[in-house]
Design a protein around this motif. Sequence first.
Motif, mmCIF file in Angstrom:
data_model
loop_
_atom_site.group_PDB
_atom_site.id
_atom_site.type_symbol
_atom_site.label_atom_id
_atom_site.label_comp_id
_atom_site.label_asym_id
_atom_site.label_seq_id
_atom_site.Cartn_x
_atom_site.Cartn_y
_atom_site.Cartn_z
ATOM 1 N N VAL A 32 0.858 -1.184 0.000
ATOM 2 C CA VAL A 32 0.000 0.000 0.000
ATOM 3 C C VAL A 32 0.892 1.231 0.000
ATOM 4 N N ALA A 33 0.505 2.229 -0.759
ATOM 5 C CA ALA A 33 1.274 3.466 -0.858
ATOM 6 C C ALA A 33 0.417 4.634 -0.400
ATOM 7 N N SER A 34 1.057 5.639 0.208
ATOM 8 C CA SER A 34 0.338 6.817 0.681
ATOM 9 C C SER A 34 -0.116 7.653 -0.503
ATOM 10 N N PRO A 35 -1.305 8.243 -0.430
ATOM 11 C CA PRO A 35 -1.738 9.137 -1.508
ATOM 12 C C PRO A 35 -0.902 10.411 -1.527
ATOM 13 N N ILE A 36 -0.898 11.082 -2.655
ATOM 14 C CA ILE A 36 -0.109 12.307 -2.778
ATOM 15 C C ILE A 36 -0.665 13.404 -1.888
ATOM 16 N N ASP A 37 -1.960 13.516 -1.804
ATOM 17 C CA ASP A 37 -2.580 14.565 -1.006
ATOM 18 C C ASP A 37 -3.945 14.087 -0.557
ATOM 19 N N TRP A 38 -4.535 14.837 0.357
ATOM 20 C CA TRP A 38 -5.870 14.513 0.829
ATOM 21 C C TRP A 38 -6.894 14.836 -0.248
ATOM 22 N N ARG A 39 -7.914 13.992 -0.325
ATOM 23 C CA ARG A 39 -8.997 14.243 -1.276
ATOM 24 C C ARG A 39 -9.778 15.478 -0.860
ATOM 25 N N GLU A 40 -10.010 15.612 0.444
ATOM 26 C CA GLU A 40 -10.717 16.771 0.980
ATOM 27 C C GLU A 40 -9.685 17.841 1.324
ATOM 28 N N PRO A 41 -9.874 19.071 0.859
ATOM 29 C CA PRO A 41 -8.874 20.105 1.153
ATOM 30 C C PRO A 41 -8.794 20.400 2.649
ATOM 31 N N VAL A 42 -7.568 20.659 3.106
ATOM 32 C CA VAL A 42 -7.346 20.992 4.510
ATOM 33 C C VAL A 42 -7.845 22.408 4.764
ATOM 34 N N PRO A 43 -8.605 22.646 5.850
ATOM 35 C CA PRO A 43 -9.109 23.997 6.124
ATOM 36 C C PRO A 43 -7.976 25.010 6.223
ATOM 37 N N ALA A 44 -8.271 26.241 5.808
ATOM 38 C CA ALA A 44 -7.247 27.286 5.805
ATOM 39 C C ALA A 44 -6.786 27.647 7.216
ATOM 40 N N ASN A 45 -7.662 27.448 8.205
ATOM 41 C CA ASN A 45 -7.307 27.808 9.582
ATOM 42 C C ASN A 45 -6.749 26.636 10.366
ATOM 43 N N ALA A 46 -6.293 25.590 9.684
ATOM 44 C CA ALA A 46 -5.774 24.409 10.370
ATOM 45 C C ALA A 46 -4.517 24.753 11.156
ATOM 46 N N VAL A 47 -4.312 24.029 12.250
ATOM 47 C CA VAL A 47 -3.173 24.268 13.131
ATOM 48 C C VAL A 47 -2.334 23.000 13.201
ATOM 49 N N ALA A 48 -1.137 23.132 13.765
ATOM 50 C CA ALA A 48 -0.248 21.988 13.904
ATOM 51 C C ALA A 48 -0.786 21.034 14.962
ATOM 52 N N ALA A 49 -0.402 19.760 14.831
ATOM 53 C CA ALA A 49 -0.850 18.743 15.780
ATOM 54 C C ALA A 49 -0.295 19.037 17.165
ATOM 55 N N ASP A 50 -1.056 18.632 18.179
ATOM 56 C CA ASP A 50 -0.697 18.928 19.558
ATOM 57 C C ASP A 50 -1.036 17.715 20.415
ATOM 58 N N THR A 51 -0.083 17.257 21.217
ATOM 59 C CA THR A 51 -0.322 16.092 22.064
ATOM 60 C C THR A 51 -1.297 16.395 23.200
ATOM 61 N N GLN A 52 -1.503 17.664 23.520
ATOM 62 C CA GLN A 52 -2.484 18.069 24.537
ATOM 63 C C GLN A 52 -3.686 18.734 23.862
ATOM 64 N N TRP A 53 -4.146 18.128 22.783
ATOM 65 C CA TRP A 53 -5.154 18.771 21.946
ATOM 66 C C TRP A 53 -6.468 19.005 22.663
ATOM 67 N N TRP A 54 -6.803 18.201 23.646
ATOM 68 C CA TRP A 54 -8.097 18.377 24.323
ATOM 69 C C TRP A 54 -8.157 19.677 25.124
ATOM 70 N N ARG A 55 -6.998 20.249 25.455
ATOM 71 C CA ARG A 55 -6.992 21.529 26.166
ATOM 72 C C ARG A 55 -7.471 22.672 25.276
ATOM 73 N N ARG A 56 -7.420 22.475 23.967
ATOM 74 C CA ARG A 56 -7.884 23.520 23.048
ATOM 75 C C ARG A 56 -9.391 23.728 23.131
ATOM 76 N N LEU A 57 -10.106 22.800 23.717
ATOM 77 C CA LEU A 57 -11.555 22.956 23.867
ATOM 78 C C LEU A 57 -11.924 23.944 24.962
ATOM 79 N N SER A 58 -10.926 24.351 25.752
ATOM 80 C CA SER A 58 -11.109 25.403 26.776
ATOM 81 C C SER A 58 -12.208 25.060 27.770
ATOM 82 N N ASP A 59 -12.225 23.814 28.232
ATOM 83 C CA ASP A 59 -13.185 23.388 29.246
ATOM 84 C C ASP A 59 -12.404 22.889 30.458
#
Length: 474
Positions: A32-59
């Motif tokens: 199996v080979a990785s596709p060149i790009d995502w079929r669905e475009p990445v949102p313009a406001n996307a951010v880098a991955a974060d290991t503490q991502w659940w803190r971004r929900l501000s709860d």
Amino acid sequence: MRRVSLIVGLSVAALVAGCAPSVRRAPLAAAVASPIDWREPVPANAVAADTQWWRRLSDPALVPLVERALANNTDVLVAVARVEEAEAAIRQTRAGRLPTLDAQGAAGAQRALNELTGAGAETVFAQPALAGAWNLDLFGRVRALEGAARARYVASQADRDATRLSVVSSTVRSYVTLLSLGAQLQVSRNTLASRQEALRIATDRATVGYSSQLELTQAQSEFEAVAQTIPRIEQAYRVQENALRRLTGDLPGVVARGTLETMALPSPPTGLSSTLLRRRPDLLSAEYAIVAADRQIASRRAEFLPNVQLTGSAGALFVEALGWDPVTLWDIGGSILAPIFAGGRLTAQLDVATAQRDQAAFAYRGAVLTAFGEVENALSGERRLREQFDRVTRRRAILQRSLVLARDRYRGGYAAYIEELDAQRNLFQVDLDAIAVREAQLNNLVQLWAALGGGWEDRDIQVQAKDLGVRALR
């Protein structure tokens, strides 16, 4: 004679080694080979991955729940124990390459007839000794088993991290569902209070003859329709609380929470499709499962080859009749065991190991396809759910105006009560729809974070795998 014996032994070993079967390569269909790009475009406001991502929900109430889940969830604890088991398995297989040393001892007494004198003679003896053995593993059978154990250890670490990511995402989704049920319950109670006021007005109008009994029964029916939803939502809320407590490793009880309205909807994470295979622990685990299966094949193939073992022992014999004067005893030797006929057992074992390797290869392909599908689905859902929430928000504003107009027309005598009931019913439903769409948005965002690996990187595990002498397939 010693040289002749050595030459003969090595010749036999070489002859048998030439009879070892070849290893079948992994099936091409598993590639199996990785596709060149995502079929669905990445949102313009996307951010880098974060290991503490659940803190971004501000709860603030969510953070301690996730921390408790990571510390107390039974699935996480089981995964940690499996890592310890895999580490012990390395030491167990490594011991097969080292010499063994055992202590032996024998003691006894006997009475025998002396044929010359006709009298009985008693003998007491003791014989302590040390015995050692060493499997030379000339063809790497045990080394291959150790390599398989090392690969399984790396895979168990990746499984542990995958379990943690799964537990965190499940905890966050369960918490979001709890907030959604709380919001539904609040909307139902507010609507019930509004319907109760409408029922009071309808009762007063029917009493003085301004409206018919039909309108009164319609108001009563709508009041009961909302009232019956509250116990159902309350029960669902209680069940969800217990499910969330189960994820955090606690007994059933109350869960402190915020509100769905105050929870932030952060920007989605971003990631290139070509790097996904290095950012998901479940894919790394599937990859090292293939490595372990390959080493298992190598071990099975080595069983066709001679097994050379050195043995030796040393001890002393103490006999009472000799005044306990010790007699030194020792022996040293070696053995070569070369399989000639096993009824097809060795071939069958190699075929089993090869089939298991092929299964691991197809499982890896399936895991990769699933991973890319999850990311594509979450990316698609991010945009469409955002559009859906905008639509339901506009519709809610329209229905609020519609309810005001319908109420004014009814109370002014220009319309029947059924118009206001329809407006109330539609507004109640769109309130519930808005809550459901917001819940779906948050859960889809959680799914996207998890599908992209939650900020996880295989760098530390790969370094440890390198130290263990295990290489990934890539």
